[in-house]
Design a protein around this motif. Structure first.
Motif, PDB file in Angstrom:
ATOM      1  N   TRP A   1       0.868  -1.187   0.000  1.00  0.00           N
ATOM      2  CA  TRP A   1       0.000   0.000   0.000  1.00  0.00           C
ATOM      3  C   TRP A   1       0.893   1.220   0.000  1.00  0.00           C
ATOM      4  O   TRP A   1       1.745   1.380   0.869  1.00  0.00           O
TER       5      TRP A   1
ATOM      6  N   GLY B   1      -0.423   4.352  -0.138  1.00  0.00           N
ATOM      7  CA  GLY B   1      -1.278   5.475   0.220  1.00  0.00           C
ATOM      8  C   GLY B   1      -2.296   5.802  -0.853  1.00  0.00           C
ATOM      9  O   GLY B   1      -3.191   6.617  -0.644  1.00  0.00           O
ATOM     10  N   TRP B   2      -2.172   5.149  -1.997  1.00  0.00           N
ATOM     11  CA  TRP B   2      -3.068   5.406  -3.114  1.00  0.00           C
ATOM     12  C   TRP B   2      -3.492   4.103  -3.778  1.00  0.00           C
ATOM     13  O   TRP B   2      -4.650   3.867  -4.044  1.00  0.00           O
ATOM     14  N   ARG B   3      -2.503   3.232  -4.040  1.00  0.00           N
ATOM     15  CA  ARG B   3      -2.785   1.982  -4.740  1.00  0.00           C
ATOM     16  C   ARG B   3      -2.504   0.786  -3.836  1.00  0.00           C
ATOM     17  O   ARG B   3      -1.586   0.825  -3.016  1.00  0.00           O
TER      18      ARG B   3
END
Length: 150
Positions: free
Chosen positions: A67, A69-71
Protein backbone atom coordinates in the motif's frame (compact mmCIF):
# COMPACT_ATOMS: atom_id res chain seq x y z
CA UNK A 1 -8.18 -27.37 6.24
CA UNK A 2 -4.79 -27.19 7.93
CA UNK A 3 -4.35 -27.91 11.64
CA UNK A 4 -2.60 -25.37 13.88
CA UNK A 5 -2.73 -22.61 11.26
CA UNK A 6 -1.38 -19.26 12.47
CA UNK A 7 -1.70 -16.17 10.28
CA UNK A 8 0.53 -13.19 11.03
CA UNK A 9 2.81 -10.54 9.60
CA UNK A 10 6.35 -11.55 8.76
CA UNK A 11 9.22 -10.15 10.78
CA UNK A 12 12.96 -9.95 10.30
CA UNK A 13 13.36 -13.37 11.90
CA UNK A 14 11.31 -14.87 9.06
CA UNK A 15 13.38 -13.56 6.14
CA UNK A 16 15.54 -16.66 5.57
CA UNK A 17 12.52 -18.98 5.80
CA UNK A 18 10.53 -16.71 3.44
CA UNK A 19 13.27 -16.85 0.83
CA UNK A 20 13.43 -20.63 1.07
CA UNK A 21 9.64 -20.89 0.87
CA UNK A 22 9.39 -18.64 -2.19
CA UNK A 23 12.16 -20.60 -3.91
CA UNK A 24 10.14 -23.80 -3.44
CA UNK A 25 6.53 -22.60 -3.71
CA UNK A 26 6.60 -19.32 -5.63
CA UNK A 27 6.24 -18.64 -9.30
CA UNK A 28 9.61 -17.11 -10.02
CA UNK A 29 9.51 -16.51 -13.77
CA UNK A 30 11.68 -13.66 -14.97
CA UNK A 31 11.67 -11.83 -11.65
CA UNK A 32 15.00 -10.77 -10.16
CA UNK A 33 16.30 -13.02 -7.40
CA UNK A 34 15.01 -12.30 -3.91
CA UNK A 35 17.58 -10.91 -1.53
CA UNK A 36 17.40 -10.82 2.27
CA UNK A 37 18.18 -7.10 2.40
CA UNK A 38 15.31 -6.26 0.03
CA UNK A 39 12.82 -8.27 2.08
CA UNK A 40 14.20 -6.62 5.22
CA UNK A 41 13.67 -3.15 3.72
CA UNK A 42 10.05 -3.99 2.99
CA UNK A 43 9.53 -5.14 6.58
CA UNK A 44 11.20 -1.95 7.86
CA UNK A 45 9.02 0.27 5.66
CA UNK A 46 5.74 -1.60 6.21
CA UNK A 47 5.89 -4.23 8.97
CA UNK A 48 2.46 -5.62 8.01
CA UNK A 49 3.02 -5.88 4.24
CA UNK A 50 4.07 -9.54 4.20
CA UNK A 51 1.39 -11.84 5.54
CA UNK A 52 2.24 -15.43 6.19
CA UNK A 53 0.53 -18.55 7.44
CA UNK A 54 2.41 -21.14 9.45
CA UNK A 55 1.52 -24.66 10.53
CA UNK A 56 3.76 -26.83 12.69
CA UNK A 57 6.32 -24.00 12.68
CA UNK A 58 6.75 -23.95 8.90
CA UNK A 59 5.57 -21.34 6.43
CA UNK A 60 2.70 -22.76 4.37
CA UNK A 61 1.42 -19.63 2.57
CA UNK A 62 2.33 -16.00 1.92
CA UNK A 63 1.04 -12.88 0.26
CA UNK A 64 2.49 -9.39 0.03
CA UNK A 65 -0.09 -6.64 0.26
CA UNK A 66 1.60 -3.39 -0.61
CA UNK A 67 0.00 0.00 0.00
CA UNK A 68 1.53 3.28 -1.08
CA UNK A 69 -1.28 5.47 0.22
CA UNK A 70 -3.07 5.41 -3.11
CA UNK A 71 -2.78 1.98 -4.74
CA UNK A 72 -3.11 -1.51 -3.32
CA UNK A 73 -0.89 -4.16 -4.91
CA UNK A 74 -0.96 -7.87 -4.20
CA UNK A 75 1.85 -10.21 -5.11
CA UNK A 76 3.86 -13.22 -3.92
CA UNK A 77 0.70 -15.21 -3.17
CA UNK A 78 2.20 -18.65 -2.69
CA UNK A 79 0.96 -21.84 -1.05
CA UNK A 80 3.07 -24.88 -0.16
CA UNK A 81 2.64 -27.37 -3.02
CA UNK A 82 1.53 -30.17 -0.67
CA UNK A 83 -1.26 -27.98 0.78
CA UNK A 84 -2.74 -26.49 -2.38
CA UNK A 85 -6.46 -26.87 -2.96
CA UNK A 86 -7.40 -26.47 0.71
CA UNK A 87 -8.41 -22.83 0.65
CA UNK A 88 -5.17 -21.36 1.99
CA UNK A 89 -4.67 -19.07 -0.99
CA UNK A 90 -8.20 -17.74 -0.63
CA UNK A 91 -7.72 -17.15 3.11
CA UNK A 92 -4.47 -15.29 2.51
CA UNK A 93 -6.12 -13.14 -0.13
CA UNK A 94 -9.04 -12.31 2.18
CA UNK A 95 -6.63 -11.29 4.97
CA UNK A 96 -4.68 -9.09 2.55
CA UNK A 97 -7.82 -7.44 1.18
CA UNK A 98 -9.08 -6.77 4.73
CA UNK A 99 -5.80 -5.10 5.63
CA UNK A 100 -5.73 -2.97 2.50
CA UNK A 101 -9.40 -2.03 2.74
CA UNK A 102 -8.72 -0.88 6.31
CA UNK A 103 -5.96 1.39 4.99
CA UNK A 104 -8.35 3.00 2.51
CA UNK A 105 -7.89 0.92 -0.63
CA UNK A 106 -10.74 1.12 -3.11
CA UNK A 107 -9.27 -1.20 -5.75
CA UNK A 108 -6.87 -4.11 -5.59
CA UNK A 109 -4.30 -4.93 -8.27
CA UNK A 110 -2.69 -8.36 -8.44
CA UNK A 111 0.48 -9.28 -10.27
CA UNK A 112 0.09 -12.75 -11.78
CA UNK A 113 2.32 -14.42 -14.34
CA UNK A 114 0.49 -15.08 -17.61
CA UNK A 115 1.35 -18.77 -17.60
CA UNK A 116 0.40 -19.36 -13.95
CA UNK A 117 -2.80 -21.31 -14.58
CA UNK A 118 -3.33 -22.30 -10.94
CA UNK A 119 -2.88 -18.72 -9.77
CA UNK A 120 -5.10 -17.35 -12.51
CA UNK A 121 -7.88 -19.70 -11.45
CA UNK A 122 -7.66 -18.50 -7.84
CA UNK A 123 -7.69 -14.82 -8.76
CA UNK A 124 -10.62 -15.33 -11.15
CA UNK A 125 -12.59 -17.27 -8.50
CA UNK A 126 -11.99 -14.39 -6.07
CA UNK A 127 -13.60 -11.92 -8.50
CA UNK A 128 -10.50 -10.48 -10.17
CA UNK A 129 -10.42 -9.89 -13.91
CA UNK A 130 -7.48 -9.45 -16.21
CA UNK A 131 -7.06 -5.88 -17.36
CA UNK A 132 -6.32 -6.12 -21.06
CA UNK A 133 -5.47 -2.48 -21.72
CA UNK A 134 -2.39 -2.28 -19.48
CA UNK A 135 1.11 -3.63 -19.77
CA UNK A 136 3.67 -3.74 -17.04
CA UNK A 137 6.87 -1.85 -17.87
CA UNK A 138 9.98 -2.62 -15.84
CA UNK A 139 13.49 -1.24 -15.44
CA UNK A 140 16.17 -2.27 -12.97
CA UNK A 141 16.86 0.54 -10.49
CA UNK A 142 20.54 0.64 -11.44
CA UNK A 143 19.96 0.60 -15.18
CA UNK A 144 20.45 3.75 -17.23
CA UNK A 145 18.14 4.79 -20.04
CA UNK A 146 20.99 4.02 -22.45
CA UNK A 147 21.36 0.50 -21.04
CA UNK A 148 17.62 -0.08 -21.40
CA UNK A 149 17.76 0.66 -25.15
CA UNK A 150 20.31 -2.06 -25.86
Amino acid sequence: MVDDLVMRSAGHGDVRALLEFWAAAGENGSRPADRPEAVGRLIDRDPEAILLATAADRIVATIICGWDGWRANLYRLAVAPDLRGRGLGRRMLEQAEDRLRGLGAERFCAMVLDDNDLGTALWRAAGYTRQEDWSRWVKAAGQSAEGARR
